[in-house]
Design a protein around this motif. Structure first.
Motif, PDB file in Angstrom:
ATOM      1  N   THR A  24       0.811  -1.229   0.000  1.00 40.72           N
ATOM      2  CA  THR A  24       0.000   0.000   0.000  1.00 40.72           C
ATOM      3  C   THR A  24       0.838   1.270   0.000  1.00 40.72           C
ATOM      4  O   THR A  24       0.357   2.327  -0.376  1.00 40.72           O
ATOM      5  N   VAL A  70      -8.183  -1.648  -1.875  1.00 44.63           N
ATOM      6  CA  VAL A  70      -7.916  -1.027  -3.183  1.00 44.63           C
ATOM      7  C   VAL A  70      -9.218  -0.927  -3.985  1.00 44.63           C
ATOM      8  O   VAL A  70      -9.476   0.067  -4.651  1.00 44.63           O
ATOM      9  N   LYS A  74     -11.596   2.648  -5.605  1.00 45.38           N
ATOM     10  CA  LYS A  74     -11.665   2.771  -7.065  1.00 45.38           C
ATOM     11  C   LYS A  74     -12.086   4.171  -7.495  1.00 45.38           C
ATOM     12  O   LYS A  74     -11.695   4.659  -8.537  1.00 45.38           O
ATOM     13  N   VAL A  76     -11.329   6.933  -6.123  1.00 43.34           N
ATOM     14  CA  VAL A  76     -10.273   7.923  -5.928  1.00 43.34           C
ATOM     15  C   VAL A  76      -9.423   7.999  -7.207  1.00 43.34           C
ATOM     16  O   VAL A  76      -9.112   6.989  -7.807  1.00 43.34           O
ATOM     17  N   LEU A  78      -6.299   8.454  -9.774  1.00 45.20           N
ATOM     18  CA  LEU A  78      -4.912   7.996  -9.767  1.00 45.20           C
ATOM     19  C   LEU A  78      -3.990   9.123  -9.312  1.00 45.20           C
ATOM     20  O   LEU A  78      -3.046   8.916  -8.561  1.00 45.20           O
ATOM     21  N   LEU A  81      -3.922   9.395  -5.608  1.00 51.06           N
ATOM     22  CA  LEU A  81      -3.069   8.382  -4.983  1.00 51.06           C
ATOM     23  C   LEU A  81      -1.596   8.749  -5.112  1.00 51.06           C
ATOM     24  O   LEU A  81      -0.820   8.614  -4.184  1.00 51.06           O
ATOM     25  N   GLN A  82      -1.235   9.257  -6.304  1.00 50.38           N
ATOM     26  CA  GLN A  82       0.164   9.620  -6.535  1.00 50.38           C
ATOM     27  C   GLN A  82       0.569  10.792  -5.650  1.00 50.38           C
ATOM     28  O   GLN A  82       1.680  10.829  -5.130  1.00 50.38           O
ATOM     29  N   PHE A  86       4.427   8.638  -0.507  1.00 52.40           N
ATOM     30  CA  PHE A  86       4.960   7.927   0.639  1.00 52.40           C
ATOM     31  C   PHE A  86       4.964   8.841   1.862  1.00 52.40           C
ATOM     32  O   PHE A  86       5.541   9.925   1.833  1.00 52.40           O
TER      33      PHE A  86
ATOM     34  N   GLN B  24      -5.439  -3.892 -13.036  1.00 47.16           N
ATOM     35  CA  GLN B  24      -5.797  -2.531 -12.632  1.00 47.16           C
ATOM     36  C   GLN B  24      -5.325  -2.267 -11.190  1.00 47.16           C
ATOM     37  O   GLN B  24      -4.740  -1.229 -10.899  1.00 47.16           O
ATOM     38  N   ILE B  25      -5.572  -3.266 -10.317  1.00 47.28           N
ATOM     39  CA  ILE B  25      -5.183  -3.102  -8.912  1.00 47.28           C
ATOM     40  C   ILE B  25      -3.667  -2.991  -8.788  1.00 47.28           C
ATOM     41  O   ILE B  25      -3.144  -2.106  -8.127  1.00 47.28           O
ATOM     42  N   ARG B  28      -2.395   0.324  -9.847  1.00 47.00           N
ATOM     43  CA  ARG B  28      -2.633   1.356  -8.824  1.00 47.00           C
ATOM     44  C   ARG B  28      -1.584   1.274  -7.718  1.00 47.00           C
ATOM     45  O   ARG B  28      -1.048   2.276  -7.279  1.00 47.00           O
ATOM     46  N   ILE B  29      -1.337   0.021  -7.295  1.00 44.92           N
ATOM     47  CA  ILE B  29      -0.337  -0.148  -6.229  1.00 44.92           C
ATOM     48  C   ILE B  29       1.025   0.336  -6.720  1.00 44.92           C
ATOM     49  O   ILE B  29       1.731   1.052  -6.025  1.00 44.92           O
ATOM     50  N   SER B  31       1.652   2.538  -8.882  1.00 45.98           N
ATOM     51  CA  SER B  31       1.709   3.968  -9.174  1.00 45.98           C
ATOM     52  C   SER B  31       2.069   4.796  -7.943  1.00 45.98           C
ATOM     53  O   SER B  31       2.514   5.913  -8.054  1.00 45.98           O
ATOM     54  N   VAL B  32       1.873   4.222  -6.746  1.00 36.90           N
ATOM     55  CA  VAL B  32       2.158   4.991  -5.532  1.00 36.90           C
ATOM     56  C   VAL B  32       3.623   4.818  -5.175  1.00 36.90           C
ATOM     57  O   VAL B  32       4.006   3.917  -4.452  1.00 36.90           O
ATOM     58  N   ARG B  33       4.455   5.662  -5.716  1.00 40.00           N
ATOM     59  CA  ARG B  33       5.891   5.537  -5.492  1.00 40.00           C
ATOM     60  C   ARG B  33       6.502   6.873  -5.118  1.00 40.00           C
ATOM     61  O   ARG B  33       5.898   7.915  -5.274  1.00 40.00           O
ATOM     62  N   VAL B  34       7.725   6.809  -4.705  1.00 40.14           N
ATOM     63  CA  VAL B  34       8.443   8.035  -4.380  1.00 40.14           C
ATOM     64  C   VAL B  34       9.468   8.279  -5.468  1.00 40.14           C
ATOM     65  O   VAL B  34      10.082   7.342  -5.953  1.00 40.14           O
TER      66      VAL B  34
END
Lengths: 161, 375
Positions: A24, A70, A74, A76, A78, A81-82, A86, B24-25, B28-29, B31-34
């Protein structure tokens, strides 16, 4: 039985937390998921069911909770989320801890695609055998071994200077 | 509650993502990066990166305590059923529950009572079954497997496996006492002992893998003392019966081989545990305390069983306990002399001698009824 469950919490808490966190990338959410994982597991036991392999069971519950979470998000965007990105979410103890290193580790892991990331972290961080990972993911041990191999290849590329 | 449970079941069993959904999931996971430079110089090997660096990510003690409090609050409000862990047949009744749903209420009730009493009776009767008995597969494949699911941690699982090994060894001694240990049955007994020995050693290795070297050492020591105690009782049985058949000698030889391998594993485990101790004096003192506890436990056991056991077994157990006392006394003098490593080694010997004393008496007591039957 309750004492054994408390001991199971002590033994597996960090592994399940990491499992949630590496998927996550949200420390607070990972903590919530960890808590929910143990509560759901106890609820399952309290309903008179048995658990043959507690570690694998906890991973399965955590994975399903992550998927549910997750799914719920759905709606929300993209971008949202970005932007969330972190978040180390610090308290006193964590301020003393080298959180910059933690951020770097998360970045490297973030570069590995799923499901390869889960496969390598379960194998090399938490020490699960490919057969156990297969049980958690509902895949065959061969598929898991391939994922581990590919995950390592991706990680190798990322760690190259 | 019922709805929540059915939802939970659905989550566990029914959830199957479609390929598109899962992609898709995962995207999404991912895409959440630093963004930024990893800067993890020195971690070129992915495995060491994962084992050394990624493993450092964990809950802080405050976070862990908070989560624990919430979980325990839930646990206290939702206790386990009273019979949880005590009736080994409930998974069988789970199986039958599905059948009952198809029946009418009264015949279903009668069938339920019949099945429950016969299944529970079968399970209880199987508890004392020996290899070769009709009910032995029920004992090993059903009762013991059902019990296995009540142990949640690596440590409790390892103790359970050690307990199963203890049972396999006792069964061999009981069969030898009843003079039934021969041919195919003996081969089967040997196979089961060796398989269980491997499982117990694997469980001890799993403890070492998670860094619990002390618990791993305890399991290795238990394996070794059980094997030694069993060999002693087995030799006595054969001496008393006045015949040492080729088959029985094979069993003793097997135990001796296993003993050697168990000793090697225990010594290795001892070294690992010692390497993890930072304060030698504290470790030596802790070792002495543990030794005293083990000796006290053995002494109490001998006192309790004195009237029931054979005088020969009592003499042997007391001799082992005397040896433990001498080792403990020497270990204390070594601590005074600052030789902590040697003190720990001697303490370990004393502990194992105390465990052997208890084990000799225990095996001798379980064998006694079978000896009487053949006299």
């Amino acid at each position: 039985m309750k004492d054994d469950f408390c001991d199971a919490y002590e033994e597996y808490k960090d592994a399940i937390f990491r499992h949630c966190y590496f998927k996550t990338f949200d420390r607070e959410l990972a903590k919530d998921l960890l808590q929910e994982t143990f509560i759901k597991t106890w609820d399952y036991l309290a309903s008179g069911h048995k658990v043959d392999n507690m570690r694998a069971f906890l991973y399965r519950v955590a994975t399903n909770l992550i998927i549910n979470d997750v799914r719920k998000k759905k709606s929300v965007s993209l971008e949202g989320l970005q932007e969330a990105g972190f978040d180390p979410g610090m308290d006193d103890e964590r301020q003393k801890h080298d959180w910059i290193q933690e951020e770097k580790v998360m970045e490297v892991l973030g570069a590995i695609e799923e499901p390869y990331r889960s496969a390598v972290t379960m194998r090399y961080v938490d020490g699960l055998q490919p057969a156990e990972i297969a049980e958690v993911c509902g895949e065959s041990p061969n598929v898991v071994s391939v994922r581990i191999h590919r995950g390592l290849q991706q990680l190798k590329t990322k760690l190259k200077p | 509650m019922k709805n929540r449970l059915s939802e939970f079941w659905q989550e566990l069993r029914g959830v199957r993502l479609s390929k598109a959904e899962s992609e898709q999931i995962f995207s999404r996971i991912n895409s959440v990066r630093v963004k930024g430079d990893a800067g993890l110089e020195g971690y070129m090997d992915p495995r060491s990166f994962l084992r050394q660096r990624a493993k450092t990510i964990k809950l802080t003690s405050k976070e862990a305590a908070e989560a624990r409090e919430q979980i325990m609050h839930f646990v206290d409000r939702n206790p386990l059923p009273e019979d949880f862990g005590h009736i080994p047949m409930w998974s069988l009744s789970d199986f039958f529950r599905f059948r009952f749903a198809l029946l009418r209420p009264v015949p279903a009730m009668v069938t339920a009572i019949f099945l429950f009493t016969s299944a529970t009776g079968l399970s209880l009767a199987a508890q004392t079954a020996l290899p070769g008995d009709f009910l032995y597969p029920v004992k090993v494949n059903f009762n013991e497997q059902a019990r296995a699911s009540f142990f949640f941690t690596t440590n409790s699982r390892a103790h359970f496996e050690a307990e199963r090994l203890e049972k396999r060894l006792e069964e061999a001694a009981q069969l030898a006492a009843a003079r039934k240990l021969e041919g195919k049955l003996q081969a089967d007994v040997l196979r089961r002992i060796n398989e269980q020995l491997v499982l117990t050693q694997q469980a001890a290795a799993a403890l070492a893998d998670i860094g619990n070297h002390e618990a791993a050492l305890e399991i290795h020591s238990q394996i070794e003392t059980d094997l030694i105690a069993n060999s002693i009782v087995l030799s006595d049985i054969l001496k008393a019966s006045g015949e040492a058949t080729v088959d029985a000698r094979k069993l003793i030889q097997n135990a001796a081989d296993a003993e050697r391998s168990a000793t090697t594993a225990r010594v290795r485990s001892e070294k690992k545990a010692a390497n993890h101790e930072t304060n030698a004096l504290a470790a030596a003192e802790k070792n002495i305390r543990l030794t005293m506890e083990r000796m006290e436990s053995a002494q109490t056991y001998i006192s309790d069983k004195r009237s029931q056991a054979d005088p020969g077994a009592i003499t042997q157990a007391e001799a082992r306990l005397d040896f433990a006392r001498r080792m403990l006394s020497t270990a204390r003098t070594k601590i005074d002399a600052g030789e902590y490593e040697e003190a720990i080694r001697l303490g370990g010997e004393a502990q194992r001698a105390a465990m052997e004393a208890k084990a000799i008496l225990r095996v001798s007591l379980t064998v006694k009824p079978y000896l009487k039957a053949t006299r």
